[in-house]
Design a protein around this motif. Structure first.
Motif, PDB file in Angstrom:
ATOM      1  N   GLN A   1     118.103  81.470  11.682  1.00 54.18           N
ATOM      2  CA  GLN A   1     118.958  80.618  10.655  1.00 54.18           C
ATOM      3  C   GLN A   1     118.504  79.012  11.017  1.00 54.18           C
ATOM      4  O   GLN A   1     118.561  78.274  10.085  1.00 54.18           O
ATOM      5  N   ALA A   2     118.632  78.672  12.326  1.00 49.30           N
ATOM      6  CA  ALA A   2     118.199  77.329  12.623  1.00 49.30           C
ATOM      7  C   ALA A   2     116.671  76.886  12.041  1.00 49.30           C
ATOM      8  O   ALA A   2     116.550  75.697  11.443  1.00 49.30           O
ATOM      9  N   VAL A   3     115.782  77.827  12.224  1.00 46.69           N
ATOM     10  CA  VAL A   3     114.465  77.566  11.965  1.00 46.69           C
ATOM     11  C   VAL A   3     114.306  77.563  10.275  1.00 46.69           C
ATOM     12  O   VAL A   3     113.799  76.579   9.717  1.00 46.69           O
ATOM     13  N   THR A   4     115.200  78.455   9.649  1.00 51.58           N
ATOM     14  CA  THR A   4     115.309  78.511   8.094  1.00 51.58           C
ATOM     15  C   THR A   4     115.753  77.298   7.967  1.00 51.58           C
ATOM     16  O   THR A   4     115.155  76.488   6.804  1.00 51.58           O
ATOM     17  N   ALA A   5     116.824  76.619   8.353  1.00 53.22           N
ATOM     18  CA  ALA A   5     117.206  75.244   7.782  1.00 53.22           C
ATOM     19  C   ALA A   5     116.337  74.349   8.078  1.00 53.22           C
ATOM     20  O   ALA A   5     116.502  73.527   7.260  1.00 53.22           O
ATOM     21  N   LEU A   6     115.773  74.240   9.207  1.00 52.23           N
ATOM     22  CA  LEU A   6     114.945  73.240   9.263  1.00 52.23           C
ATOM     23  C   LEU A   6     113.500  73.067   8.365  1.00 52.23           C
ATOM     24  O   LEU A   6     113.486  72.114   7.606  1.00 52.23           O
ATOM     25  N   PHE A   7     113.043  74.258   7.863  1.00 45.70           N
ATOM     26  CA  PHE A   7     112.059  74.334   7.009  1.00 45.70           C
ATOM     27  C   PHE A   7     112.467  74.216   5.300  1.00 45.70           C
ATOM     28  O   PHE A   7     111.860  73.508   4.727  1.00 45.70           O
TER      29      PHE A   7
ATOM     30  N   ILE B   1     107.954  80.556   6.560  1.00 44.87           N
ATOM     31  CA  ILE B   1     107.788  79.424   7.235  1.00 44.87           C
ATOM     32  C   ILE B   1     105.983  79.328   6.581  1.00 44.87           C
ATOM     33  O   ILE B   1     105.618  77.969   6.283  1.00 44.87           O
ATOM     34  N   LEU B   2     105.287  80.210   6.519  1.00 45.83           N
ATOM     35  CA  LEU B   2     103.967  79.959   5.853  1.00 45.83           C
ATOM     36  C   LEU B   2     104.142  79.544   4.510  1.00 45.83           C
ATOM     37  O   LEU B   2     103.064  78.381   4.268  1.00 45.83           O
ATOM     38  N   CYS B   3     104.937  79.816   3.752  1.00 46.83           N
ATOM     39  CA  CYS B   3     105.146  79.253   2.162  1.00 46.83           C
ATOM     40  C   CYS B   3     105.354  77.911   2.349  1.00 46.83           C
ATOM     41  O   CYS B   3     104.813  76.886   1.515  1.00 46.83           O
ATOM     42  N   SER B   4     106.392  77.397   3.184  1.00 42.08           N
ATOM     43  CA  SER B   4     107.091  76.278   3.219  1.00 42.08           C
ATOM     44  C   SER B   4     105.920  75.145   3.923  1.00 42.08           C
ATOM     45  O   SER B   4     105.695  74.291   3.362  1.00 42.08           O
ATOM     46  N   LEU B   5     105.002  75.571   4.720  1.00 44.22           N
ATOM     47  CA  LEU B   5     104.034  74.730   5.285  1.00 44.22           C
ATOM     48  C   LEU B   5     103.014  74.647   4.219  1.00 44.22           C
ATOM     49  O   LEU B   5     102.374  73.539   4.427  1.00 44.22           O
ATOM     50  N   ALA B   6     102.627  75.512   3.464  1.00 50.50           N
ATOM     51  CA  ALA B   6     101.805  75.346   2.477  1.00 50.50           C
ATOM     52  C   ALA B   6     102.152  74.323   1.483  1.00 50.50           C
ATOM     53  O   ALA B   6     101.161  73.374   1.167  1.00 50.50           O
ATOM     54  N   GLY B   7     103.231  74.305   1.205  1.00 51.06           N
ATOM     55  CA  GLY B   7     103.841  73.438   0.145  1.00 51.06           C
ATOM     56  C   GLY B   7     103.980  72.001   0.788  1.00 51.06           C
ATOM     57  O   GLY B   7     103.435  70.940   0.299  1.00 51.06           O
ATOM     58  N   LEU B   8     104.310  71.866   2.082  1.00 51.07           N
ATOM     59  CA  LEU B   8     104.348  70.598   2.771  1.00 51.07           C
ATOM     60  C   LEU B   8     102.893  70.094   3.131  1.00 51.07           C
ATOM     61  O   LEU B   8     102.770  68.901   3.115  1.00 51.07           O
ATOM     62  N   PHE B   9     102.161  70.863   3.293  1.00 49.45           N
ATOM     63  CA  PHE B   9     100.489  70.574   3.791  1.00 49.45           C
ATOM     64  C   PHE B   9     100.179  69.712   2.394  1.00 49.45           C
ATOM     65  O   PHE B   9      99.270  68.699   2.474  1.00 49.45           O
ATOM     66  N   LEU B  10     100.404  70.605   1.356  1.00 46.51           N
ATOM     67  CA  LEU B  10      99.888  69.907   0.086  1.00 46.51           C
ATOM     68  C   LEU B  10     100.235  68.851  -0.308  1.00 46.51           C
ATOM     69  O   LEU B  10      99.622  67.675  -1.015  1.00 46.51           O
ATOM     70  N   ALA B  11     101.792  68.646   0.025  1.00 48.93           N
ATOM     71  CA  ALA B  11     102.366  67.246   0.078  1.00 48.93           C
ATOM     72  C   ALA B  11     101.621  65.810   0.581  1.00 48.93           C
ATOM     73  O   ALA B  11     101.588  64.917   0.266  1.00 48.93           O
ATOM     74  N   ILE B  12     101.510  66.357   1.901  1.00 48.13           N
ATOM     75  CA  ILE B  12     100.715  65.455   2.832  1.00 48.13           C
ATOM     76  C   ILE B  12      99.293  65.028   2.234  1.00 48.13           C
ATOM     77  O   ILE B  12      98.998  63.960   2.342  1.00 48.13           O
TER      78      ILE B  12
ATOM     79  N   GLY C   1     107.205  73.052  -7.260  1.00 45.32           N
ATOM     80  CA  GLY C   1     107.405  74.337  -7.589  1.00 45.32           C
ATOM     81  C   GLY C   1     107.266  75.419  -6.490  1.00 45.32           C
ATOM     82  O   GLY C   1     108.181  76.156  -6.205  1.00 45.32           O
ATOM     83  N   LEU C   2     106.246  75.241  -5.492  1.00 48.47           N
ATOM     84  CA  LEU C   2     106.275  76.418  -4.588  1.00 48.47           C
ATOM     85  C   LEU C   2     107.361  75.983  -3.303  1.00 48.47           C
ATOM     86  O   LEU C   2     108.021  76.773  -2.864  1.00 48.47           O
ATOM     87  N   LEU C   3     107.634  74.556  -3.077  1.00 47.59           N
ATOM     88  CA  LEU C   3     108.481  74.273  -2.240  1.00 47.59           C
ATOM     89  C   LEU C   3     109.921  74.690  -2.689  1.00 47.59           C
ATOM     90  O   LEU C   3     110.774  75.238  -1.980  1.00 47.59           O
ATOM     91  N   THR C   4     110.272  74.295  -3.977  1.00 48.14           N
ATOM     92  CA  THR C   4     111.502  74.441  -4.400  1.00 48.14           C
ATOM     93  C   THR C   4     111.813  76.153  -4.373  1.00 48.14           C
ATOM     94  O   THR C   4     112.859  76.617  -4.161  1.00 48.14           O
ATOM     95  N   ALA C   5     110.722  76.937  -5.113  1.00 51.74           N
ATOM     96  CA  ALA C   5     110.887  78.145  -5.137  1.00 51.74           C
ATOM     97  C   ALA C   5     111.053  79.158  -3.650  1.00 51.74           C
ATOM     98  O   ALA C   5     111.883  80.049  -3.811  1.00 51.74           O
TER      99      ALA C   5
END
Length: 344
Positions: free
Chosen positions: A61-67, A206-217, A252-256
């Protein structure tokens, strides 16, 4: 100046770690810090139930909140920069409503039963991600289209709100014709919750979240160029149309991802970018983006802590807490908008 920035990031990291640890310690069941550390180190706990609570509930739950907090905050930052509108965000512009509609179509209309989603198998999670991503991208595409037709940011904001109302209307119709158990499940999902991601589904989330964050960077340079205006950015070699599409896909990826796994979470995407700007006093995305990621994670972890009512085993809905944190920030921004320079 560099030393101040280093100290700032160290303090932010300390706050993030402190909130993360608090999420592991604090809850409806009181667990001593020493026992939490023993459990995380792989040792046996004094009570077997404590080990289950930490490893199977509080830690994921904490890891989910973080990402999720980082993802929503970054999506809000991208939209505010793209539209040069401090009130732009996944929920205000109807993007979250689009993701909700995609999930509603799968949960309320296409599924023969809710077992696929209550079990949250990998295929079920993938179906919800695709549905939420498609719905979010459709709404974002509509907003991008109207942004080329409407010059006034206020009018564009109104169009986004109206498109969100249309999506909400379709969801209401689906709810009306769906069975009671599906409607109940969808309503519970819509309250927002960081506890819906189990250890089995956590790597995919985590993989989907990191993909969106990396693209944003990767978009830091184009985002800074957009602050100067589209014509100036084009003269710098930025391909405006391609940049819009990438921002569309990233948002779209981050929000979805956050919406599909955690439900529609309000205010984090809208308020956190402003918190980051107020802390930095700068719109340079090389600094603003990482601070937004840290602030988004911190706010989400804080809201998750506040959902547990002290002295009871009651857990409040997440969307009952996020406005308490986010609404005062937006009110402050609106009242002081003439004294705050965001897009320069």
């Amino acid at each position: 100046m560099i030393r101040k920035k280093t100290v700032f990031f160290l303090l932010s990291g300390f706050v993030l770690v402190a909130l993360f640890v608090t999420n592991l310690i604090y809850g409806a069941v009181s667990i001593p810090l020493g026992e939490v550390i023993n459990i995380l180190l792989g040792n046996d706990a004094e009570k077997a139930s404590w080990q289950h609570i930490i490893l199977q509930s509080r830690l994921p739950q904490a890891v989910t909140a973080l990402f999720a907090g980082a993802s929503l905050a970054v999506s809000g930052l991208l939209l505010q920069t793209l539209f040069k509108n401090p009130l732009a965000g996944p929920s205000i512009l109807g993007i979250s409503d689009g993701a909700n509609l995609g999930v509603a179509l799968v949960m309320l209309f296409f599924g023969n039963s809710f077992n696929l989603f209550s079990a949250y198998s990998l295929s079920g999670s993938l179906a919800m991600i695709i549905a939420a991503f498609s719905g979010a991208c459709i709404i974002l595409g509509i907003i991008i289209y109207f942004s080329t037709k409407v010059t006034s940011p206020v009018m564009l904001l109104i169009i986004g709100i109206m498109v969100g109302y249309l999506a909400s209307s379709v969801i209401s119709i689906l709810n009306y014709y769906s069975s009671a158990d599906r409607v109940h499940a969808y309503v519970m999902w819509g309250m927002g919750d960081f506890s819906g991601v189990s250890n089995e589904r956590l790597p995919f989330f985590i993989l989907c979240s990191l993909a969106g964050l990396f693209l944003a960077i990767l978009m830091i340079k184009p985002l800074n160029a957009l602050l100067l205006g589209e014509m100036y950015a084009a003269n710098l070699g930025i391909k405006i149309r391609r940049t819009r599409v990438i921002i569309l896909l990233c948002t779209g990826l981050l929000t979805a991802t956050a919406t599909a796994f955690c439900g529609p979470i309000s205010f984090i995407g809208l308020a956190v970018p402003h918190i980051a700007r107020l802390l930095l006093g700068s719109s340079n995305h090389a600094l603003l983006l990482p601070v937004t990621i840290l602030a988004g994670s911190c706010v989400a972890l804080l809201c998750n802590i506040l959902t547990v009512f002290p002295g009871t085993d009651s857990v409040l809905p997440l969307n009952a807490i996020t406005p308490i944190v986010g609404a005062p920030v937006i009110i402050y921004v609106i009242v002081n908008r003439k004294n705050i320079q965001y897009f320069n």
